[in-house]
Structure formats: C-alpha cells, structure tokens
Design a protein around this motif. Structure first.
Motif, PDB file in Angstrom:
ATOM      1  N   SER A   1       3.737   3.023  13.416  1.00 34.60           N
ATOM      2  CA  SER A   1       4.042   1.801  11.783  1.00 34.60           C
ATOM      3  C   SER A   1       5.066   1.084  11.958  1.00 34.60           C
TER       4      SER A   1
ATOM      5  N   THR B   1       5.221   0.108   8.876  1.00 40.80           N
ATOM      6  CA  THR B   1       5.772   0.026   7.028  1.00 40.80           C
ATOM      7  C   THR B   1       5.792   1.072   6.407  1.00 40.80           C
TER       8      THR B   1
ATOM      9  N   GLU C   1      -7.794  -7.655   9.483  1.00 33.98           N
ATOM     10  CA  GLU C   1      -7.655  -5.874   9.433  1.00 33.98           C
ATOM     11  C   GLU C   1      -8.539  -5.021   9.734  1.00 33.98           C
TER      12      GLU C   1
ATOM     13  N   HIS D   1       0.825  -1.057   0.182  1.00 36.33           N
ATOM     14  CA  HIS D   1      -0.135   0.323   0.143  1.00 36.33           C
ATOM     15  C   HIS D   1       0.584   1.477   0.007  1.00 36.33           C
TER      16      HIS D   1
HETATM   17  C1  G16 Z   1       0.625  -4.208   5.901  1.00 38.02           C
HETATM   18  C2  G16 Z   1       0.622  -5.422   6.942  1.00 38.02           C
HETATM   19  C3  G16 Z   1      -1.002  -4.956   7.920  1.00 38.02           C
HETATM   20  C4  G16 Z   1      -0.880  -4.105   8.105  1.00 38.02           C
HETATM   21  C5  G16 Z   1      -0.231  -2.963   7.112  1.00 38.02           C
HETATM   22  C6  G16 Z   1       0.108  -1.885   8.359  1.00 38.02           C
HETATM   23  O1  G16 Z   1      -0.211  -3.777   5.297  1.00 38.02           O
HETATM   24  O2  G16 Z   1       0.650  -7.043   5.995  1.00 38.02           O
HETATM   25  O3  G16 Z   1      -1.219  -6.331   7.929  1.00 38.02           O
HETATM   26  O4  G16 Z   1      -2.049  -3.705   8.857  1.00 38.02           O
HETATM   27  O5  G16 Z   1       0.662  -3.159   7.060  1.00 38.02           O
HETATM   28  O6  G16 Z   1       0.756  -2.002   8.779  1.00 38.02           O
HETATM   29  P1  G16 Z   1       2.013  -0.821  10.071  1.00 38.02           P
HETATM   30  O7  G16 Z   1       0.510   0.064  10.907  1.00 38.02           O
HETATM   31  O8  G16 Z   1       2.497  -1.009  10.618  1.00 38.02           O
HETATM   32  O9  G16 Z   1       2.138   0.125   8.923  1.00 38.02           O
HETATM   33  P2  G16 Z   1       0.466  -4.112   3.264  1.00 38.02           P
HETATM   34  O10 G16 Z   1      -1.082  -4.468   2.704  1.00 38.02           O
HETATM   35  O11 G16 Z   1       0.940  -2.870   2.981  1.00 38.02           O
HETATM   36  O12 G16 Z   1       1.244  -5.505   2.877  1.00 38.02           O
END
Ligand code: G16
Length: 545
Positions: free
Chosen positions: A503, A505, A376, A67
């Motif tokens: 986060s 990510t 989620e 994303h």
């Molecule tokens: C990834 C994870 C998800 C998580 C999201 C946001 O999603 O696979 O389980 O909910 O990141 O994570 P965070 O809040 O720690 O940044 P994706 O779709 O980017 O792979």
C-alpha cells in the motif's frame, strides 16, 4: 541562500521526529497524524517553491488522510490545473521531509531551486484546506509557518472536501482564460455542478431519495450544501453517518472503503429493498453505490460499475451526436473486476488500458484518450475530455434535433464532471443524471454484467518496502520467488487471479484475489495472504478466514 533566511527559525518549531522515514506515496504523505508536523511544515515550503517554479501560479495543499483511520493524517500537493503533483517532484518531497537538521533542510531546498532553475523572486501563491480530523488544526498551523517562511501569498479554504480544493486551484489558475473553470468558491462549485446536473435531467421523472453514508466526514456538511444549492426534487438526499464531531467516528465501520472492502453495508444503515444507497469516504473523493434485493442480499456497484455506466452513456451520446472519430476509452487498475474488463472489451467494444494504483497514474493514461473514463474499483475516478474532443464538440453541426440534444448533453456532462480529480459529489451527480435519463433503478444498472467474486485483504509485515512490483502492479519482482508461489496458488482455481502490492497509504501489503466462486475466491485470497505472511515477514495475527 538569503531566500531561506527564515526557514531555520520556523523549522525549530517543527522538528523532525527521529527514527521515522517519510515517503511521498500513492496520495502524498500518509501516516500517524501526530508524527506529521515537520512534514506538513516542509510541504508548505515545497508548495511555495512549486508555485515559484510555475511563475507564481496557485498551488494547492490538502491536509487529509482520506479513507485512513481517524488517527492518521496526510498531506498532498495539487498542481495548477488541479491535478496531482507532477511525479518528478515526489522525490524532492521525500528528500525535504527527511532532512535531519535545519542545515540539511535548507540544503535540500536549495537543491530543488537549483535542479528546477526556480526564480525565487516570484511571489508564491498557495491555497490550502483540511478535512475534519482532530490532528488537522495543528498540522494546518505547521503548514502556515512553512508558507510564511517563504513569504507566500496564502489563503485557507478551511474544512472542505479534497476534490473541492482541487477545483478551487484549477479555477484560480484558469480565471480569465478560454479554459476558465468556474468561480473558486464553495458557492461557485455548487452552482457549476448542480447547474449542469439540472440541465441534464430537466423534464425527466423524479428519482426516489438517495441515502448517503458520509463516513462521518467532511462530505456530510458539503453534500447537504450541494442539495440546498440544487433545491430540486431531482436531488433528494438523506445523509447518514454525518457526525463530524464525536471523536473516533470518521471512517469507522462506514464509508466507501469499508463498504467496498467488506462488501457489506455501513454501520447505521439498514438496507431496504427498493431503496438507493451510496457511500463517500472521509474526504469525499470516492463513491460506491449499493442496494439490497428482495431477499435482502447486498449488491455493490463499485468504481468499475460507475465506469462502465459512464462509458456506455458517453459512447451512446457520441454516436447519437453524429461526431466521427471521437473514441471513448476506459482506464482501470489491477483491482478492476475481471468481468468488468471483459464487458468493456467484448460487449461495449471500447479500448481499455491498465494503470498502476493511484488516480495520478490513471489520470495520465486517460489524458491520452479522446474521452477517457478512469475509475479505480474503490470508487475513485472521473472522466477527461481531451482538448481535441472539446474542439470536435465545438465544431459539431447538428443535422437533426436528436443530434442537437446529444451535443447539448455532452456539453452538460463535461460541466458536470470534476475533471481535476475523482470527486464523490460530482460523480454522484453524474450517476444520478444517467440513471434519471435512462429511468433505471440500481438493480437495472447492475444488470450489465455480474462481478466475479473478489476479496481484498491486508497483511501487516515488518517492512513493506521490500515488496516491488511490475506489470501494472500485478507481478512481484521482490521478495524473490514469492510471485512463483502466488502463481502456483492461482493455477489451482478456475478463473483465479491474485496479486500482491505494498500500500502507498497504509503500513500494510494488499492482497487481491478473484475466482469463479465465492468459496474459491476466499480460499485463494487467504492462501496468498498466508504465503505473504510466512515468507515475507508477517507480524501480528496471521490472516485466517
Ligand atoms: C488513495 C488514492 C487512491 C488509491 C488508494 C489506495 O485513496 O488516492 O488512488 O486507490 O489511496 O492506495 P493504496 O492501495 O496504495 O493504499 P484515498 O481515497 O485514500 O485518497
């Protein structure tokens, strides 16, 4: 070690950038794509070791930032059953990614071999793929060098969705066993899921077309292939935001994350009342649905709504099948809307537990249930049937045609669901099948419960690693006393709830808030975000309504 003789030579082509610390986070390594070459090279080395540690089972490597914005990229490892990498290896990944020199790198790899008692004479097997990001080809070349440095038997799946790669890994490792999962090819993937879908909906009225926002990502071409494989009026789709070529468009003002976070339709989709819409994210592992009512008001059907729809349907089928002691349970995270949790507990009367953010955490909790539904709120999730549940299904002896029908449907659902990981295409078919079987529109699905108003904000800070949490990420333990400030703000609002977490990510801290009214919810969210900004090193613009 002789085994690492070629590592230094290859590593010289992919030097680690100075001054950057890499960390294996929520979904692997994620950061600016241009800085990731050394990390992806080293993930190739680790994938080979992981395979050797698993006696040559196939390990997957996916190059994607899902994303995140187009300039980001990422890489993650997929374990033999198609699940996320075992968490005890995440520390190795971080250590290997941060080794400052070739000597340190070889030492870090040797330490993994020693700690895991890996037999390095085993031939490693790895399959890999990437999404449509511009930095993908360069990173793929770095990965191939890492794999070559350890003599890996490697195969590329090119550009596919993340869940497709997870599926391929599981298929390869289960081929020829009782747990055989399917053909490890794109055609095999499409045949398995469309076949199960068509078994479920056969004889029911055809639905209206589904408009899919594909986030200008890999989901666009893949879902068109899925629909072509189904070749059925039960899956009539129209793809929007399907431009995977023009630079800058991936996830830009579109996709599941944009729709969920902003609670509005994506660019390029003018919603018509009565029409049906959904959004994938950039690598098609998340999905959310939405529609406009007669007044044009936007309504979101997020991961919580998908989870409750699936749990209800499964619970009713288990009852109709007359199978005793087969419990459906639901796993959520702190982001689950409070009213969804109440609905699961009080109306559906199903057990529910909370896990930390990240499908890897939810997956493990769902594995403890007979039939575990995990999603989620952002639309990432799936359903797991435990070995015990499968055994019970096998033993079930229907006494009536209705029981027989319910058992056949449970089998078809199991085939329809990608059990290795959340999958936008498989989840879409699941939702479509349930809606078709129930004869429901999106607004009828939406009637189960009404979401509490909620708001998700991002705060950029100087150092997000100072944020530590407990209690399924709902309570801050660091920075000191910030949680007391959040608690005091929450106490001012009826049905208020808020939490703060870093986060895994993105380089940001996330703030979630919900409350009884939209105005209260927004006020609470911005008050908490402002407190984080002021007290914990905010940078850039202070969050403001
Ligand atoms: C990834 C994870 C998800 C998580 C999201 C946001 O999603 O696979 O389980 O909910 O990141 O994570 P965070 O809040 O720690 O940044 P994706 O779709 O980017 O792979």
């Amino acid at each position: 070690m002789a085994h690492f003789a070629k590592v230094a030579e290859y590593s010289a082509k992919h030097p680690k950038p100075e001054g950057i610390e890499f960390a294996y986070g929520t979904a692997g390594f994620r950061t600016v794509g241009d800085t990731l070459e050394s990390t992806v090279f080293r993930v190739g080395l680790l994938a080979a070791l992981r395979s050797q540690g698993k006696q040559g089972k196939t390990i997957g490597v996916m190059i994607t930032a899902s994303h995140n914005p187009e300039g980001d990229n990422g890489v993650k490892l997929v374990d033999p059953m198609g699940e996320m990498l075992q968490q005890s290896w995440e520390g190795y990944c971080t250590q290997v990614a941060n080794a400052a020199s070739s000597d340190e790198l070889v030492a870090a790899l040797a330490a993994v071999v020693e700690a895991e008692s890996i037999d390095t004479s085993v031939t490693p097997r790895v399959v890999y793929a990437r999404d449509t990001r511009p930095s993908g080809p360069l990173l793929q070349a770095a990965l191939e060098d890492g794999l070559a440095a350890l003599g890996t038997d490697a195969a590329s799946y090119g550009v596919v969705t993340t869940p497709q790669l997870h599926y391929f890994v599981r298929c390869r490792n289960t081929a020829g066993t009782d747990a055989a999962y399917g053909e490890p090819t794109e055609a095999g993937y499409f045949a398995k899921y469309t076949g199960a879908f068509l078994r479920l909906v056969d004889g029911k009225p055809h639905p209206s077309p589904l408009h899919i926002d594909a986030a200008n990502g890999v989901g666009a071409p893949e879902v068109l292939k899925l629909a072509a494989a189904a070749a059925s009026p039960y899956l009539s789709i129209e793809v929007h935001n399907g431009d995977t070529v023009t630079p800058g468009k991936l996830n830009k003002d579109c996709g599941a994350d944009h729709v969920k976070s902003n609670q509005r339709s994506p660019v390029g989709m003018a919603l018509q009342p009565g029409s049906r819409y959904c959004s994938f994210d950039g690598d098609a592992d998340r999905i959310v649905y939405y529609y406009a009512d007669e007044r044009g008001t936007f309504h979101l059907l997020d991961g919580d709504k998908i989870s409750t729809l699936a749990a209800t349907y499964l619970r009713d089928l288990v009852a109709a099948a007359g199978i005793d002691d087969l419990q459906v349970g639901v796993v959520q995270t702190a982001y689950a809307n409070g009213n969804s949790t109440s609905y699961i507990k009080d109306t559906l009367r199903l057990p529910t537990v909370f896990a930390k953010t990240g499908v890897k955490h939810l997956h493990h909790e769902a594995e403890k249930m007979n039939i575990g539904v995990y999603f989620e709120a952002n639309g990432h999730g799936t359903v797991l049937f435990s070995p015990g549940a499968v055994a019970k299904l096998r033993r079930a002896t229907p006494q009536t045609p209705a029981q027989d029908d319910a058992i056949q449907r449970l089998w078809a659902l199991r085939d329809l669901i990608n059990e290795s990981v959340g999958d936008a295409m498989s989840d879409m078919l699941l939702v479509e099948a349930i809606l078709i079987c129930k004869g429901w529109s999106l607004s009828q699905w939406d009637e189960a419960y009404t979401d509490l108003p909620s708001r998700l904000l991002k705060v950029v800070v100087h150092d997000r690693t100072i944020f530590k949490t407990t209690n399924a990420e709902q309570t801050l333990t660091s920075p000191l006393r910030l949680q007391e400030v959040v608690d005091a703000l929450v106490a001012k609002f009826p049905r208020g709830r808020a939490f703060v977490r870093p986060s895994g990510t993105e380089d940001a801290v996330r703030v979630y808030a919900e409350a009884a009214t939209r105005a209260d919810c927004d006020q609470l969210a911005y008050l908490v975000a402002g407190a984080v900004f002021d007290k914990a090193g905010g940078r850039g613009d202070r969050p403001a309504e």
